[in-house]
Design a protein around this motif. Structure first.
Motif, mmCIF file in Angstrom:
data_model
loop_
_atom_site.group_PDB
_atom_site.id
_atom_site.type_symbol
_atom_site.label_atom_id
_atom_site.label_comp_id
_atom_site.label_asym_id
_atom_site.label_seq_id
_atom_site.Cartn_x
_atom_site.Cartn_y
_atom_site.Cartn_z
ATOM 1 N N ARG A 298 89.104 39.335 136.111
ATOM 2 C CA ARG A 298 88.709 38.315 137.078
ATOM 3 C C ARG A 298 87.723 38.916 138.063
ATOM 4 N NH1 ARG A 298 91.476 38.895 141.856
ATOM 5 N NH2 ARG A 298 93.111 40.467 141.772
ATOM 6 N N GLN A 299 86.954 38.052 138.666
ATOM 7 C CA GLN A 299 85.999 38.469 139.672
ATOM 8 C C GLN A 299 86.001 37.437 140.793
ATOM 9 O OE1 GLN A 299 82.452 40.186 138.107
ATOM 10 N NE2 GLN A 299 81.216 39.723 139.910
ATOM 11 N N GLU A 300 85.744 37.901 141.990
ATOM 12 C CA GLU A 300 85.772 37.012 143.146
ATOM 13 C C GLU A 300 84.511 37.194 143.979
ATOM 14 O OE1 GLU A 300 90.609 37.670 143.427
ATOM 15 O OE2 GLU A 300 89.229 38.714 144.799
ATOM 16 N N THR A 301 84.049 36.106 144.555
ATOM 17 C CA THR A 301 82.976 36.136 145.542
ATOM 18 C C THR A 301 83.619 35.779 146.870
ATOM 19 O OG1 THR A 301 81.323 35.465 143.912
ATOM 20 C CG2 THR A 301 80.757 35.172 146.233
ATOM 21 N N VAL A 302 83.625 36.720 147.805
ATOM 22 C CA VAL A 302 84.399 36.581 149.037
ATOM 23 C C VAL A 302 83.486 36.472 150.257
ATOM 24 C CG1 VAL A 302 86.140 37.632 150.532
ATOM 25 C CG2 VAL A 302 86.336 37.850 148.043
ATOM 26 N N HIS A 303 83.704 35.431 151.056
ATOM 27 C CA HIS A 303 83.076 35.291 152.365
ATOM 28 C C HIS A 303 84.111 35.653 153.424
ATOM 29 C CE1 HIS A 303 79.290 32.934 151.356
ATOM 30 N NE2 HIS A 303 79.908 33.055 150.186
ATOM 31 N N GLU A 304 83.697 36.362 154.453
ATOM 32 C CA GLU A 304 84.616 36.856 155.470
ATOM 33 C C GLU A 304 84.614 35.941 156.698
ATOM 34 O OE1 GLU A 304 86.545 39.633 155.541
ATOM 35 O OE2 GLU A 304 85.929 40.672 153.703
#
Length: 329
Positions: A298-304
């Protein structure tokens, strides 16, 4: 003071930052059977666009000026329910905010699988369940089938690719750009179409599947759906869970090859993941086995930060994510 994002105006076409507004939430004391949750992860999903329109659908529209909703994972910090303890990590639908007060009956303790908590908003949550049941139950995909998956680099599509390969299918994915195509290939896809290239999807799919496809998993609609119709084998099955191509335009999908569904007896079924929530245990058992076997990536694109929620949401419509789009609070 707890904060949440609200819908300030209903978007016309592509949403804009000015369509959203941050509001303060009343930090009321808990009622009987309620829990207070400090949200740690917020889910960002394409279906949320439909809730911004004031139209009748399978979920009610967001109310203007009120806190929006969506999937979230958080830690229980106060509880008035014996079944949910302070410190429990739970999944719930009061997202788009940093703190939530909800009935304990509306939260789910995270299953005992060896993954980070945010995975239950993606591959092991609603998107993963959508892909799993859409492929295996709605499309009735089986070993030996050739499967075409649009938006194969997204949270749903990437799960479909991996489940299909684990079940013995040939998989063709579609993604935008060389980097995303390479990632889909690394998941095990037998061929990947770059829909941003100069080659039309219908031509690229014909080259990748010269004998046609048995299953199409649709996240996009539009040109991808038409290409799938063009190359559908006899008795092909289509599972339609999303049409992101038309969410903002509202334009009707043009299907030049629609008539092929008659002669080839193509079955096209739309579905909603809530149709299968009563089979969650089956999903977790099977996916848990694949996880233990090392066959799932799996891969994630994360905004903080909560402030970035609109940015993350708008990124869904411009190819801004690989895998699951998330906001870390």
């Amino acid at each position: 003071m707890a904060r949440a994002w609200s819908l300030k105006a209903r978007p016309q076409g592509m949403p804009k930052h000015t369509d959203f507004a941050m509001i303060d939430l009343n930090q009321s004391t808990l009622g009987a059977g309620e829990v207070r949750i400090a949200n740690r992860w917020l889910s960002v999903d394409p279906y949320m666009r439909g809730r911004m329109n004031d139209v009748k659908s399978y979920v009610p529209p967001f109310a203007l000026g009120e806190a929006m909703q969506g999937g979230a994972v958080g830690e229980v910090v106060e509880s008035d329910d014996d079944g949910v303890k302070v410190g429990d990590m739970v999944l719930h639908m009061a997202g788009w905010r940093d703190e939530a007060v909800v009935p304990a009956a509306q939260v789910q303790k995270l299953p005992a699988l060896d993954v980070p908590p945010q995975a239950f908003l993606g591959q092991l949550g609603m998107p993963g369940m959508t892909g799993y049941f859409g492929l295996l139950q709605v499309a009735e995909a089986k070993a030996g089938d050739t499967v075409f998956v649009s938006a194969a680099a997204g949270a749903v599509g990437s799960t479909v690719v991996q489940v299909a390969k684990a079940k013995g299918m040939t998989v063709i994915g579609s993604a935008g750009g060389a980097e995303k195509c390479a990632w889909v290939k690394s998941l095990g896809a037998d061929a990947v179409i770059d829909y941003k290239s100069d080659v039309p999807v219908v031509k690229a799919l014909g080259e990748a599947a010269p004998k046609g496809i048995d299953v199409y998993f649709d996240n996009v609609g539009g040109e991808h759906l038409d290409a799938a119709l063009a190359h559908a084998r006899m008795h092909a099955r289509f599972a339609v869970c999303g049409m992101i191509d038309v969410y903002n335009s509202g334009a009707a999908t043009q299907l030049k090859y629609l008539a092929r569904l008659i002669g080839n007896r193509v079955q096209i079924r739309g579905f909603i993941v809530s149709d299968y929530m009563n089979r969650a245990e089956e999903f977790y058992k099977d996916m848990g086995g694949m996880l233990a076997a090392g066959t799932l990536k799996r891969q994630e694109t994360v905004h903080e930060g909560l402030e970035t929620m609109p940015d993350a949401f708008l990124g869904l419509f411009s190819g801004g994510n690989t895998g699951k789009m998330l906001v870390k609070v």
